[in-house]
Design a protein around this motif. Structure first.
Motif, short mmCIF file in Angstrom:
data_model
loop_
_atom_site.label_atom_id
_atom_site.label_comp_id
_atom_site.label_asym_id
_atom_site.label_seq_id
_atom_site.Cartn_x
_atom_site.Cartn_y
_atom_site.Cartn_z
N PHE A 142 44.40 15.31 11.22
CA PHE A 142 45.68 14.70 10.85
C PHE A 142 45.72 13.24 11.28
O PHE A 142 46.10 12.36 10.52
CB PHE A 142 46.85 15.45 11.50
N VAL A 143 45.31 12.98 12.53
CA VAL A 143 45.36 11.62 13.07
C VAL A 143 44.44 10.69 12.28
O VAL A 143 44.79 9.55 12.00
CB VAL A 143 45.01 11.62 14.58
N LYS A 144 43.27 11.18 11.89
CA LYS A 144 42.32 10.36 11.14
C LYS A 144 42.65 10.28 9.65
O LYS A 144 42.04 9.52 8.92
CB LYS A 144 40.91 10.91 11.32
N GLY A 145 43.60 11.11 9.19
CA GLY A 145 43.97 11.11 7.78
C GLY A 145 42.96 11.84 6.90
O GLY A 145 42.95 11.66 5.70
N ASN A 146 42.14 12.70 7.50
CA ASN A 146 41.09 13.42 6.77
C ASN A 146 41.55 14.80 6.32
O ASN A 146 40.93 15.81 6.63
CB ASN A 146 39.83 13.56 7.63
N TRP A 147 42.63 14.87 5.56
CA TRP A 147 43.11 16.16 5.06
C TRP A 147 43.96 15.90 3.82
O TRP A 147 44.56 14.87 3.65
CB TRP A 147 43.92 16.88 6.13
N GLY A 148 43.96 16.87 2.94
CA GLY A 148 44.76 16.75 1.72
C GLY A 148 46.12 17.39 1.87
O GLY A 148 47.12 16.90 1.36
N SER A 149 46.17 18.51 2.58
CA SER A 149 47.43 19.19 2.86
C SER A 149 47.27 19.98 4.16
O SER A 149 46.16 20.15 4.65
CB SER A 149 47.83 20.13 1.72
N VAL A 150 48.38 20.46 4.67
CA VAL A 150 48.33 21.23 5.92
C VAL A 150 47.49 22.50 5.73
O VAL A 150 46.93 23.03 6.68
CB VAL A 150 49.75 21.55 6.43
N PHE A 151 47.34 22.96 4.51
CA PHE A 151 46.58 24.18 4.25
C PHE A 151 45.08 23.93 4.24
O PHE A 151 44.29 24.86 4.17
CB PHE A 151 47.04 24.82 2.95
N ASP A 152 44.66 22.66 4.30
CA ASP A 152 43.23 22.32 4.36
C ASP A 152 42.67 22.42 5.77
O ASP A 152 41.47 22.26 5.96
CB ASP A 152 43.00 20.89 3.86
N VAL A 153 43.51 22.65 6.74
CA VAL A 153 43.08 22.76 8.13
C VAL A 153 43.54 24.10 8.69
O VAL A 153 44.38 24.78 8.11
CB VAL A 153 43.63 21.59 8.99
N GLU A 154 42.98 24.47 9.84
CA GLU A 154 43.22 25.82 10.36
C GLU A 154 44.57 26.01 11.04
O GLU A 154 45.00 27.13 11.25
CB GLU A 154 42.09 26.24 11.30
N ALA A 155 45.25 24.95 11.43
CA ALA A 155 46.52 25.11 12.14
C ALA A 155 47.41 23.91 11.86
O ALA A 155 46.99 22.91 11.29
CB ALA A 155 46.27 25.26 13.63
N GLY A 156 48.66 24.02 12.31
CA GLY A 156 49.63 22.96 12.13
C GLY A 156 50.74 23.40 11.20
O GLY A 156 50.59 24.31 10.39
N THR A 157 51.90 22.76 11.35
CA THR A 157 53.06 23.03 10.50
C THR A 157 53.49 21.74 9.84
O THR A 157 53.65 20.71 10.53
CB THR A 157 54.23 23.61 11.32
N LEU A 158 53.68 21.76 8.53
CA LEU A 158 54.15 20.61 7.77
C LEU A 158 55.63 20.76 7.50
O LEU A 158 56.07 21.78 7.00
CB LEU A 158 53.40 20.50 6.44
N LEU A 159 56.40 19.72 7.83
CA LEU A 159 57.80 19.66 7.43
C LEU A 159 57.91 18.59 6.35
O LEU A 159 57.48 17.45 6.54
CB LEU A 159 58.71 19.27 8.61
N SER A 160 58.46 18.97 5.21
CA SER A 160 58.59 18.04 4.08
C SER A 160 59.90 18.35 3.34
O SER A 160 60.51 19.39 3.55
CB SER A 160 57.40 18.17 3.13
#
Length: 131
Positions: A109-127
């Motif tokens: 997330f910090v490096k900006g290397n993801w397309g959506s929260v579902f591309d990584v194993e954890a984390g919650t997206l608020l939008s």
């Protein structure tokens, strides 16, 4: 009024994201991957997966059993305060990620290397909820 160049905000915490209850005291707590925010009211809705319909009926922060910090030394207000601040940020049109300190997901997330929260194993997206 100046326009912000901020595209997303990351809140780093000691758990993998927002859970249905405190994962430190409830072994059945489930990670919520996506929360949708009503721009006008600030009401939250749980969206389980990208593109899923929001689960109505679980739309209040209280339904998530969110509380302050479980640590006596924490003066930040815990997850409830983070979600309150995140909702305000999302209402301004900026997505918020809540992720665990030191995790691979947070690093992406910090490096900006993801397309959506579902591309990584954890984390919650608020939008913002689409109207």
């Amino acid at each position: 009024r100046r326009k912000s160049k901020i595209s997303q905000v990351i809140f780093i915490t000691d758990v993998a994201g927002v859970f249905t209850s405190d994962p430190k005291s409830d072994k059945n707590a489930e990670l919520i991957r996506s929360l949708k925010v009503n721009k006008d009211t600030g009401e939250l809705e749980i969206a389980s997966r990208k593109g899923d319909d929001e689960k109505k009926g679980q739309s209040q922060v209280g339904a998530l059993n969110v509380s302050g910090s479980s640590h006596a030394h924490d003066v930040t207000g815990g997850l409830k305060a983070k979600i309150g601040a995140a909702v305000t940020i999302v209402q301004a049109g900026i997505d918020v990620i809540i992720s665990q300190c030191g995790s691979d997901s947070t690093e992406k997330f910090v490096k900006g290397n993801w397309g959506s929260v579902f591309d990584v194993e954890a984390g919650t997206l608020l939008s913002q909820r689409s109207t």
